[in-house]
Design a protein around this motif. Structure first.
Motif, PDB file in Angstrom:
ATOM      1  N   LEU A   1      45.161  30.063  18.841  1.00 29.18           N
ATOM      2  CA  LEU A   1      45.521  29.192  17.718  1.00 29.18           C
ATOM      3  C   LEU A   1      44.380  29.072  16.712  1.00 29.18           C
ATOM      4  O   LEU A   1      44.581  29.205  15.497  1.00 29.18           O
ATOM      5  N   LEU A   2      43.180  28.828  17.197  1.00 29.14           N
ATOM      6  CA  LEU A   2      42.038  28.666  16.297  1.00 29.14           C
ATOM      7  C   LEU A   2      41.756  29.948  15.519  1.00 29.14           C
ATOM      8  O   LEU A   2      41.394  29.903  14.346  1.00 29.14           O
ATOM      9  N   ALA A   3      41.929  31.097  16.167  1.00 32.55           N
ATOM     10  CA  ALA A   3      41.712  32.373  15.484  1.00 32.55           C
ATOM     11  C   ALA A   3      42.720  32.572  14.350  1.00 32.55           C
ATOM     12  O   ALA A   3      42.440  33.286  13.388  1.00 32.55           O
ATOM     13  N   GLU A   4      43.879  31.912  14.459  1.00 34.67           N
ATOM     14  CA  GLU A   4      44.896  31.990  13.416  1.00 34.67           C
ATOM     15  C   GLU A   4      44.741  30.884  12.377  1.00 34.67           C
ATOM     16  O   GLU A   4      45.546  30.779  11.455  1.00 34.67           O
ATOM     17  N   GLY A   5      43.715  30.048  12.549  1.00 34.55           N
ATOM     18  CA  GLY A   5      43.498  28.955  11.597  1.00 34.55           C
ATOM     19  C   GLY A   5      44.342  27.732  11.870  1.00 34.55           C
ATOM     20  O   GLY A   5      44.488  26.859  11.010  1.00 34.55           O
ATOM     21  N   ILE A   6      44.898  27.631  13.068  1.00 39.42           N
ATOM     22  CA  ILE A   6      45.732  26.486  13.435  1.00 39.42           C
ATOM     23  C   ILE A   6      44.916  25.549  14.310  1.00 39.42           C
ATOM     24  O   ILE A   6      44.352  25.964  15.321  1.00 39.42           O
ATOM     25  N   GLY A   7      44.856  24.275  13.914  1.00 39.29           N
ATOM     26  CA  GLY A   7      44.154  23.280  14.718  1.00 39.29           C
ATOM     27  C   GLY A   7      43.022  22.624  13.955  1.00 39.29           C
ATOM     28  O   GLY A   7      42.231  23.309  13.312  1.00 39.29           O
ATOM     29  N   ASP A   8      42.991  21.294  14.030  1.00 37.51           N
ATOM     30  CA  ASP A   8      41.955  20.523  13.344  1.00 37.51           C
ATOM     31  C   ASP A   8      41.013  19.850  14.331  1.00 37.51           C
ATOM     32  O   ASP A   8      39.840  19.657  14.046  1.00 37.51           O
TER      33      ASP A   8
END
Length: 199
Positions: free
Chosen positions: A92-99
């Motif tokens: 998810l983080l590699a796809e730019g998803i997640g804060d």
């Protein structure tokens, strides 16, 4: 929202617990808050199933601009839970998803923080601290690489420096891979030390 606490009517609508069901539930709760003029919202969609977690977060990221708190819930013990968490969160983080992130492990909460920091470092999201690399052992290794690597990693654990340290056990690949490090200990009985800058 947690996959284990989905409303019965939504579970029946989708024929079980699905990413679509999780997203509908989360957005439904967000609407309740919006109707009460409350907009300070962070959405979390956690499941212990990694593919379901990834699919749910991908789906909701297309449907809302609210910040997303990502995590794989009830991931398991420290070893298996770390693998599941890094697989899901890393994707998810590699796809730019997640804060914001939460690593959920059945163990000491300190382990959750350590795994989270290392995951963020591995992805280049968090900077600073020691980046430690060492090669896997093979037939070419003529030293106790495992013991040396563990000792060096432990000794450097509390050091707050932005450096890369490489411990290599291969005379073939080690020198080339180690030259990217600030400090490198190649195979030759750890006699060679290359220091590019002072610690």
């Amino acid at each position: 929202m947690n996959s284990g606490s989905l409303e019965k009517n939504i579970v029946e609508k989708y024929g079980g617990i699905t990413p679509e069901a999780m997203v509908e539930s989360a957005l439904g709760h967000a609407r309740i808050l919006e109707e009460l003029d409350f907009h300070n919202i962070v959405i979390s969609l956690k499941a212990s199933n990694v593919p379901m977690t990834i699919a749910a977060y991908r789906l909701i990221s297309e449907k809302t601009d609210y910040p997303l708190h990502i995590g794989v819930t009830e991931a398991g013990t420290v070893f298996k839970g770390t693998i599941k968490s890094c697989a899901g969160l890393g994707c998810l983080l590699a796809e730019g998803i997640g804060d914001t992130v939460r690593v959920s492990l059945t163990g000491d909460p300190k382990e959750e923080v350590l795994v989270g920091h290392e995951l963020l470092r591995a992805l280049g999201i968090e900077k600073g601290g020691i980046e430690f690399v060492s090669c896997p052992t093979c037939g070419r290794c003529q030293i106790d690489l495992i013991g040396i690597a563990e000792k060096v990693e432990k000794r450097l654990g509390g050091l707050d420096k932005n450096i890369k340290v490489a411990i290599m056990g291969c005379a073939v690949n080690g020198p080339g891979e180690a030259k990217e490090a600030d400090i490198a200990l190649p195979e030759e009985k750890v006699r060679y030390c290359c220091l590019k800058r002072e610690i």
